[in-house]
Structure formats: structure tokens, C-alpha cells
Design a protein around this motif. Sequence first.
Motif, short mmCIF file in Angstrom:
data_model
loop_
_atom_site.label_atom_id
_atom_site.label_comp_id
_atom_site.label_asym_id
_atom_site.label_seq_id
_atom_site.Cartn_x
_atom_site.Cartn_y
_atom_site.Cartn_z
N ILE A 1 0.84 -1.20 0.00
CA ILE A 1 0.00 0.00 0.00
C ILE A 1 0.87 1.24 0.00
O ILE A 1 0.59 2.22 -0.71
CB ILE A 1 -0.96 -0.02 1.20
CG1 ILE A 1 -1.99 -1.13 1.03
CG2 ILE A 1 -1.65 1.33 1.37
CD1 ILE A 1 -2.91 -1.33 2.21
N ALA A 2 1.93 1.23 0.78
CA ALA A 2 2.83 2.39 0.84
C ALA A 2 3.42 2.70 -0.54
O ALA A 2 3.48 3.86 -0.95
CB ALA A 2 3.95 2.13 1.84
N GLU A 3 3.82 1.67 -1.26
CA GLU A 3 4.43 1.88 -2.57
C GLU A 3 3.43 2.39 -3.60
O GLU A 3 3.79 3.11 -4.52
CB GLU A 3 5.07 0.58 -3.05
CG GLU A 3 6.30 0.17 -2.25
CD GLU A 3 6.86 -1.17 -2.69
OE1 GLU A 3 6.21 -1.86 -3.50
OE2 GLU A 3 7.96 -1.53 -2.20
N SER A 4 2.17 2.03 -3.43
CA SER A 4 1.16 2.43 -4.41
C SER A 4 0.51 3.78 -4.11
O SER A 4 -0.19 4.33 -4.96
CB SER A 4 0.06 1.36 -4.49
OG SER A 4 -0.68 1.30 -3.28
N MET A 5 0.74 4.32 -2.93
CA MET A 5 0.10 5.58 -2.54
C MET A 5 0.61 6.75 -3.38
O MET A 5 1.81 6.86 -3.64
CB MET A 5 0.36 5.88 -1.07
CG MET A 5 -0.46 5.05 -0.11
SD MET A 5 -2.22 5.40 -0.15
CE MET A 5 -2.24 7.12 0.32
N ARG A 6 -0.29 7.63 -3.77
CA ARG A 6 0.11 8.90 -4.37
C ARG A 6 0.36 9.90 -3.26
O ARG A 6 -0.51 10.16 -2.44
CB ARG A 6 -1.00 9.44 -5.27
CG ARG A 6 -1.15 8.74 -6.60
CD ARG A 6 -2.17 9.46 -7.43
NE ARG A 6 -2.34 8.86 -8.74
CZ ARG A 6 -3.13 9.37 -9.69
NH1 ARG A 6 -3.82 10.46 -9.45
NH2 ARG A 6 -3.23 8.76 -10.85
N ILE A 7 1.57 10.45 -3.25
CA ILE A 7 1.92 11.46 -2.26
C ILE A 7 2.28 12.74 -3.03
O ILE A 7 3.27 12.77 -3.77
CB ILE A 7 3.08 11.02 -1.36
CG1 ILE A 7 2.78 9.64 -0.73
CG2 ILE A 7 3.33 12.06 -0.27
CD1 ILE A 7 3.91 9.09 0.12
N LEU A 8 1.48 13.78 -2.85
CA LEU A 8 1.65 15.03 -3.57
C LEU A 8 2.44 16.02 -2.73
O LEU A 8 2.41 15.99 -1.50
CB LEU A 8 0.29 15.64 -3.92
CG LEU A 8 -0.77 14.71 -4.52
CD1 LEU A 8 -2.05 15.49 -4.78
CD2 LEU A 8 -0.24 14.06 -5.79
N TYR A 9 3.11 16.96 -3.42
CA TYR A 9 3.86 18.00 -2.71
C TYR A 9 3.14 19.33 -2.86
O TYR A 9 2.82 19.74 -3.97
CB TYR A 9 5.29 18.10 -3.27
CG TYR A 9 6.05 19.23 -2.62
CD1 TYR A 9 6.37 19.18 -1.27
CD2 TYR A 9 6.42 20.36 -3.33
CE1 TYR A 9 7.04 20.21 -0.65
CE2 TYR A 9 7.10 21.40 -2.73
CZ TYR A 9 7.41 21.33 -1.38
OH TYR A 9 8.06 22.35 -0.77
N GLY A 10 2.91 20.00 -1.73
CA GLY A 10 2.16 21.25 -1.76
C GLY A 10 2.89 22.44 -1.17
O GLY A 10 2.32 23.16 -0.35
N GLY A 11 4.12 22.67 -1.57
CA GLY A 11 4.88 23.79 -1.02
C GLY A 11 5.34 24.76 -2.08
O GLY A 11 6.52 24.77 -2.45
N SER A 12 4.43 25.61 -2.58
CA SER A 12 4.76 26.62 -3.58
C SER A 12 5.33 25.99 -4.85
O SER A 12 6.41 26.37 -5.33
CB SER A 12 5.76 27.65 -3.01
OG SER A 12 5.17 28.36 -1.95
N VAL A 13 4.61 25.04 -5.41
CA VAL A 13 5.00 24.45 -6.69
C VAL A 13 4.69 25.44 -7.80
O VAL A 13 3.60 26.00 -7.86
CB VAL A 13 4.24 23.13 -6.95
CG1 VAL A 13 4.64 22.54 -8.30
CG2 VAL A 13 4.51 22.14 -5.83
#
Length: 255
Positions: free
Chosen positions: A200-212
Motif C-alpha cells: 500500500i505504501a508503494e502504491s500511494m500517491r503522495i503530492l507535494y504542496g509547497g509553492s510548486v
Amino acid sequence: MHGSLEMTSELISGISRSVLEMASLSEQRALAYDILVCPPTVYLQHAVGIAEGQPLVIGAQNVNAHENGAYTGEIALPMLAEIGCSYVLIGHSERRALFYETDQQVAEKFAACVAEEQQVTPILCVGETLDERKQGATEQVVGQQLDAVLDKVGIQRMQQSVIAYEPVWAIGTGETASPEQAQNVHAFIRARLAQHNTGIAESMRILYGGSVKAGNAELLFAQPDIDGGLIGGAALKIESFVGICRAAQKLAAQT
């Protein structure tokens, strides 16, 4: 809390038109990533109508954990689902900081979203403030925010979600997180999930939200544990948002 009916229409139509043109010129010949737009609540139904048949979906910025009841001014999950919302932000940094949402309240909202009968995917936002980062408490804070949800719903239910890391200190402050700093926290989040279930950890989408922004998106998205962006100010103008989409399309073409 930006926009108008006109702006919402122009933004959705402009993004859709631009990314489709871009895809037609790319080696991919199709979008190799997903686009989500989360307008203010009063424009959601209008946005869903404009987005129909376009290469993007619509999400909400917030929701109440209760399915119905005397909660004047709040929005329930069935309401979002009924009008065609696909996603909802949960625990955004501004909800935590300005409206004092606790980890437990965030976990309750998340639990409501991943209940079997619901159809709206939660995007769980986590992140630390500048003071917390200076104190070396980033992993402690982010871990605590994650654990509140994991304790509430378990790792299996996390599969029904997306995670967004928001370094609060790098949003609208002039401070900037380097791609390496962002990657380090994303790797920590994935490792935290892997303690419960590696797959599950490998398949999770983790987005970055710091002034992209268009100028830093490619470097950020190239990091191994950054799977996309939660875009703030750069999403208010078609050109800047499409520039970020261009970075995603370019990287996809290289894989």
C-alpha cells in the motif's frame, strides 16, 4: 477563497484546451497524469458541468464528517457526491491553522470519506509549521498527523486516498523547500505507511504542496517519492498551471 463564475469557467476551459493541445504534440499522445481542480463550494456544481467531457475532475476544499444533521453552513459528503465531486481536501494547512481543526477532527472527516458507501476520495493534507521545522519536529508532527488517521481507519482504508505534504513554512512566505527537503519528508511518509503495509505504501500517491511553480515542478516531480503537486497560487492562472502540467507530461514521456 478566490474566483467567480466567469473565472471558474475560463480556468477549467483554458486548462482543458491547453493540456489537450500539449498532449497532441507530446510523444505520449495522451495525458499521462491526472488533473484535479478544487474551486470554492458555491462554484462546485457549475465547475462539474464545465468539466464534463474535459480531461480533468472536480473536488471540494472541505467537508463535514457528518452525513446530515443540524450543522448550519457545513457540507456533507453525499451532497458532494450527488453533484459529481470526485475528491475532497481533508485537513488542509489553512483549515488546521485558521479554523483550529485537530488531528482527531481530520481523522473523523477522513473516516467518513472512506466509508464503504461513499464515493468521494479524500486527499489527506499533512505538514509542519516553520517553528516546528526549526525545532527539528517535522517527522514528529507529520507522523502524528498520519497516525491519527491510521489509528482511526487502518492501513487498508488508506488505499482509498491520496496524501499531500504541505510544508506550511514554504507556502506564501518566500521560503522555499528544496527538492531534496521535500523528497526527504515524502520518503518518511511512505516509510511510515510501509510500517503497516509495504504494498500500500508503494502504491500511494503522495503530492507535494509547497509553492510548486512551473519553474520548479520538473525538479520536484522527478524525486522518487513525489507523485504530483497540490498547487496553490500558481493554479489561479492558466499559463502557470499549464506550465506545471507540461513538467508532468515531460517526465511521463521519459519513463
